[in-house]
Design an enzyme around this catalytic site. Structure first.
Site, short mmCIF file in Angstrom:
data_model
loop_
_atom_site.label_atom_id
_atom_site.label_comp_id
_atom_site.label_asym_id
_atom_site.label_seq_id
_atom_site.Cartn_x
_atom_site.Cartn_y
_atom_site.Cartn_z
N CYS A 1 0.96 -1.20 -0.27
CA CYS A 1 0.03 -0.04 0.14
C CYS A 1 0.88 1.34 0.08
O CYS A 1 1.88 1.23 0.54
CB CYS A 1 -0.76 -0.07 1.15
SG CYS A 1 -1.79 -1.54 1.33
N ARG B 1 5.75 -0.12 -6.09
CA ARG B 1 5.44 -0.92 -4.78
C ARG B 1 4.52 -2.11 -4.93
O ARG B 1 4.61 -3.12 -4.11
CB ARG B 1 5.09 -0.03 -3.75
CG ARG B 1 5.97 1.16 -3.45
CD ARG B 1 5.32 2.16 -2.47
NE ARG B 1 4.77 1.80 -1.35
CZ ARG B 1 5.30 2.11 -0.33
NH1 ARG B 1 6.50 3.03 -0.42
NH2 ARG B 1 4.83 1.84 0.80
N ASN C 1 -2.24 2.32 5.65
CA ASN C 1 -1.22 1.30 5.49
C ASN C 1 -1.14 0.48 6.60
O ASN C 1 -0.94 0.92 7.81
CB ASN C 1 0.30 2.00 5.06
CG ASN C 1 0.11 2.41 3.56
OD1 ASN C 1 -0.59 2.27 2.93
ND2 ASN C 1 1.48 2.83 3.28
N GLY C 2 -0.74 -0.95 6.28
CA GLY C 2 -0.50 -1.70 7.55
C GLY C 2 -1.74 -2.79 7.75
O GLY C 2 -2.75 -2.89 7.01
N HIS D 1 31.70 43.07 -26.18
CA HIS D 1 30.92 44.24 -25.72
C HIS D 1 30.75 44.34 -24.29
O HIS D 1 29.96 44.92 -23.69
CB HIS D 1 29.37 44.37 -26.32
CG HIS D 1 29.39 44.40 -27.71
ND1 HIS D 1 29.66 45.46 -28.46
CD2 HIS D 1 29.45 43.38 -28.72
CE1 HIS D 1 29.54 45.22 -29.83
NE2 HIS D 1 29.39 43.87 -29.94
#
Ligand code: M6R
Length: 612
Positions: A2, A27, A98-99, A508
């Site tokens: 995730c 991932r 996530n997890g 110049h």
């Protein structure tokens, strides 16, 4: 696995979230979603499969917002379905996670007993309902999350937003990575800093047990309800090393990616040595009407525009102007009927270029003028791509190093394709010229590969720059913008003061700077200006200047006292600026490495300049 991306800003962050998710695609995941808070509502889109599916859905629904969370899901609890994709919503709360929440079943039973209805099979949904429930006891979103966290068992990271809290994003790290990307007037979260690298190089690495509250202008981190300080760090090279592969820096990797990036960019437009029939098809009516071109860009992209100006006029007889966006936008420019306005931008989010575009559109609409707009850009989802009539993508892949390299050379390739197309539509270029140039374009990646063989020789030369304080870059014609680009690269990453000049301007003014401590870099392809350039080299040598010449193998420019020469493989004069970008990039790179500067994240600079 995730991935989480979230943010709070002044501008709409929809594209940042999508772009962030794309950068997390490596991932592995099976669905993607995002939720934005806007006008007291949670606007959500979720799709099974690729982020591109989500992007399509977002483009169709036009949802936007300056506060939001997004997620790529790799199924653990429940199949990869739209209902199981994050964000999950309960009432006015939206959550990405996530997890794993190990005790989710027990929590779910309790919540169902309280009347909460579950619409997914995920463990995540319990978090949304728990926060919703906790808000019955407190008006504070932060406090509600603080009450929920002790109830959760497992390893997780969370991003949480609420419709009644449009000025805050709450995030939690408990066993699963979470970084805060620190911006200016905007802040972001992600499970992987890679997702945020286009926006910032400043990160706060949350520690286990941290709960953070982000607003647009502040970041507060709490442990057990007490405020703690977490340092803001520059990019953590160790974490991002993986994607640098065998290279020491992103910049070097990106320099070496140029042959492939150019090939990708031209492949989308060419069929053999002809332009594809469908290439910029929708723009043909606009191209046939335009009388002139106005290019707007900043920095390196502006240099690409300068080269295009030469090409537009020499190759297809269309008048072209180019201007730095920060000047263009504030000088009340006259917007002219039948003009094509071209924005060039790696990111497509550069504040000045975007503002110049919007201002042009507004002025044209106010006067009922017939103009067309087009973006050349490396980010398909960017604001500029969305807001112009037409777009042409540089297919360079993500450019992480702040110093623009492959974005620049692919911009040049894209600009050449655009010019050929406009010339074809307007019938101002002969078919055989198109064929010749496209054949040379196909050959350019090979010439770049051969030019990269000079890396060791350029490394040796760079030793002679290490202790210098100043440097001049000189070129003529389309090599003048390359001289500017070489000077920009050198100052940007090695912090040596450098100036780029049209070699004809030497007398110049800048000649006064030349003495025996002044390295002068010369760009000497085989073109009509070579003899004049050789005279300029004499002028420098007569004043004691030390020459470093990148010269065509057939130019007759050879090594001599205080004249170092790197031989560049032959390339047609018209495409020479693409190839001569390579030695100046390598020179700057090696000088910077020898001086020990932060090559990929030079001081004071950001990859994407989204503020003025
Ligand atoms: O994303 P953009 O191309 O619009 O960015 C414009 C400049 O900020 C950028 O080209 C900058 O000059 C480069 N980092 C220089 O290497």
């Amino acid at each position: 696995m995730c991935g989480i991306v979230g943010g709070i800003a002044e501008r709409s962050i929809t594209n940042i979230l999508i772009e962030g998710l794309k950068r997390l695609e490596y991932r592995g995941y099976d669905s993607a979603g995002l939720a934005l808070i806007n006008g007291g509502q949670v606007l959500r889109e979720r799709r099974v499969g690729k982020v591109a599916n989500l992007e399509e859905a977002v483009n169709e629904s036009h949802i936007a917002g300056s506060l939001g969370i997004a997620h790529t899901r790799w199924a653990t609890h429940g199949k990869p379905t739209e209902n199981n994709a994050h964000p999950h919503i309960s009432g006015d709360v939206a959550v990405v996670h996530n997890g794993i929440i190990e005790n989710y079943q027990e929590l779910k039973d309790d919540l169902e007993a309280l009347g909460y209805v579950f619409t997914s099979q995920t463990d995540t949904e319990v978090v949304a309902h728990l926060v919703n429930d906790a808000l019955k006891n407190t008006p504070s979103l932060l406090e509600a999350v603080r009450q929920v966290v002790p109830q959760l068992k497992g390893a997780y990271a969370l991003g949480i937003v609420h419709t009644d809290h449009p000025n805050e994003l709450i995030t939690v790290r408990e066993g699963s990575p979470l970084v805060i990307g620190v911006g200016i007037g905007e802040n972001f979260i992600s499970s992987d800093q890679l997702a945020l690298l286009p926006i910032t190089n400043r990160f706060i690495y949350l520690e286990e047990g941290d709960i953070a509250r982000l607003t647009r202008t502040s970041i507060e981190v709490f442990v057990d309800g007490n405020r703690v300080e977490r340092p803001v760090k520059e990019l953590d090279a160790a974490v991002s090393n993986a994607s640098k592969g065998e290279y020491k820096h992103y910049m070097l990797k990106e320099i070496y990616e140029q042959p492939e990036a150019i090939q990708q960019t031209i492949s989308q437009a060419l069929n053999g040595n002809a332009l594809r029939d469908d290439f910029l098809k929708n723009a043909e009516a606009d191209f046939s009407k335009i009388q002139q071109v106005q290019i707007i860009a900043c920095g390196t992209s502006y240099h690409a525009g300068m080269i295009a100006k030469y090409w537009f006029e020499q190759l297809i007889n269309v008048s072209a102007q180019v201007e730095i966006a920060s000047e263009f936008r504030y000088r009340s420019p006259v917007i002219v009927n039948n003009t094509l306005y071209v924005c060039i931008s790696q990111s497509g989010e550069t504040a000045d270029t975007l503002a110049a575009l919007r201002d042009t559109q507004k002025r044209a609409a106010a006067k009922n003028l017939d103009i067309a707009t087009l973006t050349i850009c490396n980010v398909a989802t960017s604001s500029m791509v969305r807001e112009t009539d037409h777009s042409l993508l540089t297919l360079a892949g993500p450019e992480i190093g702040v110093a623009s390299t492959k974005a620049f050379t692919t911009q040049l390739a894209a600009l050449m394709l655009l010019i050929l197309k406009i010339g074809q539509v307007k019938n101002t270029i002969a078919a055989e010229n198109i064929e010749t140039i496209t054949a040379e374009l196909w050959h350019t990646p090979k010439v770049i590969l051969d030019t990269l063989q000079n890396n060791e020789a350029i490394l040796r030369l760079s030793e002679l720059f290490k202790e210098k304080q100043h440097c001049l870059f000189l070129g003529r014609g389309t090599q003048f913008p390359i001289a500017l680009e070489g000077a920009l690269k050198l100052k940007e990453i090695s912090y040596i003061h450098a100036e780029g000049y049209a070699a004809g301007e030497l007398k110049h003014g800048p000649l006064a700077l030349v003495d025996n401590d002044m390295p002068v870099v010369i760009l000497a392809p085989q073109d009509d200006m070579l003899d004049k350039l050789k005279s300029n080299m004499e002028e420098v040598q007569a004043r004691g200047g030390e020459l470093f010449v990148f010269a065509d193998i057939n130019s007759g420019v050879n090594e001599k006292d205080r004249q170092h020469v790197v031989k560049v493989p032959s390339i047609s004069a018209v495409l020479a600026p693409i190839v001569y970008s390579i030695p100046v990039q390598l020179l700057s790179y090696h000088v910077a490495v020898l001086r020990g500067t932060d090559v990929d994240q030079p001081r004071n600079l950001a990859k994407s300049v989204t503020v003025e």
